[in-house]
Design an enzyme around this catalytic site. Sequence first.
Site, PDB file in Angstrom:
ATOM      1  N   HIS A 170     -25.966 115.591 -37.985  1.00  0.00           N
ATOM      2  CA  HIS A 170     -24.623 115.054 -37.750  1.00  0.00           C
ATOM      3  C   HIS A 170     -23.940 116.032 -36.808  1.00  0.00           C
ATOM      4  CE1 HIS A 170     -24.844 112.702 -41.569  1.00  0.00           C
ATOM      5  NE2 HIS A 170     -25.430 113.765 -42.054  1.00  0.00           N
ATOM      6  N   CYS A 174     -29.396 110.632 -40.870  1.00  0.00           N
ATOM      7  CA  CYS A 174     -29.391 110.983 -42.284  1.00  0.00           C
ATOM      8  C   CYS A 174     -29.608 109.780 -43.208  1.00  0.00           C
ATOM      9  CB  CYS A 174     -28.098 111.720 -42.605  1.00  0.00           C
ATOM     10  SG  CYS A 174     -28.263 112.767 -44.050  1.00  0.00           S
TER      11      CYS A 174
HETATM   12  N1  GLN Z   1     -27.482 110.498 -49.548  1.00  0.00           N
HETATM   13  C1  GLN Z   1     -28.529 111.052 -48.723  1.00  0.00           C
HETATM   14  C2  GLN Z   1     -28.949 112.430 -49.164  1.00  0.00           C
HETATM   15  O1  GLN Z   1     -28.172 113.130 -49.794  1.00  0.00           O
HETATM   16  C3  GLN Z   1     -28.049 111.076 -47.294  1.00  0.00           C
HETATM   17  C4  GLN Z   1     -26.950 112.066 -47.060  1.00  0.00           C
HETATM   18  C5  GLN Z   1     -26.319 111.950 -45.717  1.00  0.00           C
HETATM   19  O2  GLN Z   1     -26.396 110.914 -45.059  1.00  0.00           O
HETATM   20  N2  GLN Z   1     -25.657 112.988 -45.297  1.00  0.00           N
HETATM   21  O3  GLN Z   1     -30.039 112.840 -48.873  1.00  0.00           O
END
Ligand code: GLN
Length: 246
Positions: A192, A94
Site C-alpha cells: 500500500h 493486499c
Molecule cells: N485482511 C487481510 C490480512 O490481514 C488483508 C489485509 C490488508 O488488505 N491490508 O491479511
Amino acid sequence: MARPIDIVSLYPKDMNIYGDSGNVLTIERRLALYGYEPRVHAVNQRDPWPDHADVILGGGGQDTGQKKIIDDLYARADTLRALADDGTPMLMICGLYQLFGDYFETVDGARLEGISIIGAHTVGRDVRMIGNLVEHSDDFGDVIGYENHSGQTFLDAGVRPLGTVAHDGMGNNGEDHTEGARVHNVIGTYMHGSLLPKNPAISDFLIRAAVERRYGGFRPESAPAQGEELARIDRVAGRAREAARL
Ligand code: GLN
C-alpha cells in the site's frame, strides 16, 4: 478530442485502506497529463460493470471487508478472468491480491475461496506483518511501499513474484523473500502506501498496457506544461524512494 480510458476502481467502499484510493487518483491524473481522458468507474457490490474496462485497480481490506465482497467477486470472476487472459492490466493490493489467489484461510479459521487468477494461497496467522517495504523488481527496479497483513501468501511453483524483499519488510510470507506476483498484466502485491504515487514505473506500465490494448499504441500528447508537471511528480516520487532506501 482526448481519447477515453476507462478505469475500474474495484470495491472502493469495502476494500480501500492505507491510502489505496491514491492509486486511482494517480492513474487518473497521469492519464490526463498524457493527453487521454480518464473515466473512473467505482464498482461496489451489485453495481453494473462498465462497457469498457481498460485498467482495474483494487485495494486492501480487513478480513471482514473481504467476507463482505466475496460473493460479489465470485459473480464477477468469469469477467475478471477473461479480461486478465486478454491482457487487461490490473493492480490488486493486499486483501484483493489474496482473493485473486486460490484461497485465503483467515486467522479465525474461515476459508475464503479465491478466483484463481494468480496461482497462490494465503494462510492467516496471529502475528501481523507491518511496516515499510522495499523490494527489487526485475520489471520495475526498486519499489517502495507499506505492508500490513496477517495473511502469509505462498506462490505456486512457476509463479513469478513482483519482486524480492530488500532490506526492509516481510513480503508475501516473511520466509522466502518473495513479494507480490505478476501474471499476464495482473500485478498482485502487499504494497500500500500508496504504491503508485511513489512508483511511477508501475503507473506507466499499467497506463501503457491499458492504452495499447484499447488503441493499439501508446502515443501520449502532453502539452509542455503537462510534461513539466509529470517531471515534477516524478521528482517528488524519486525523493520518497531515495528516503526509503536509506
Ligand atoms: N485482511 C487481510 C490480512 O490481514 C488483508 C489485509 C490488508 O488488505 N491490508 O491479511
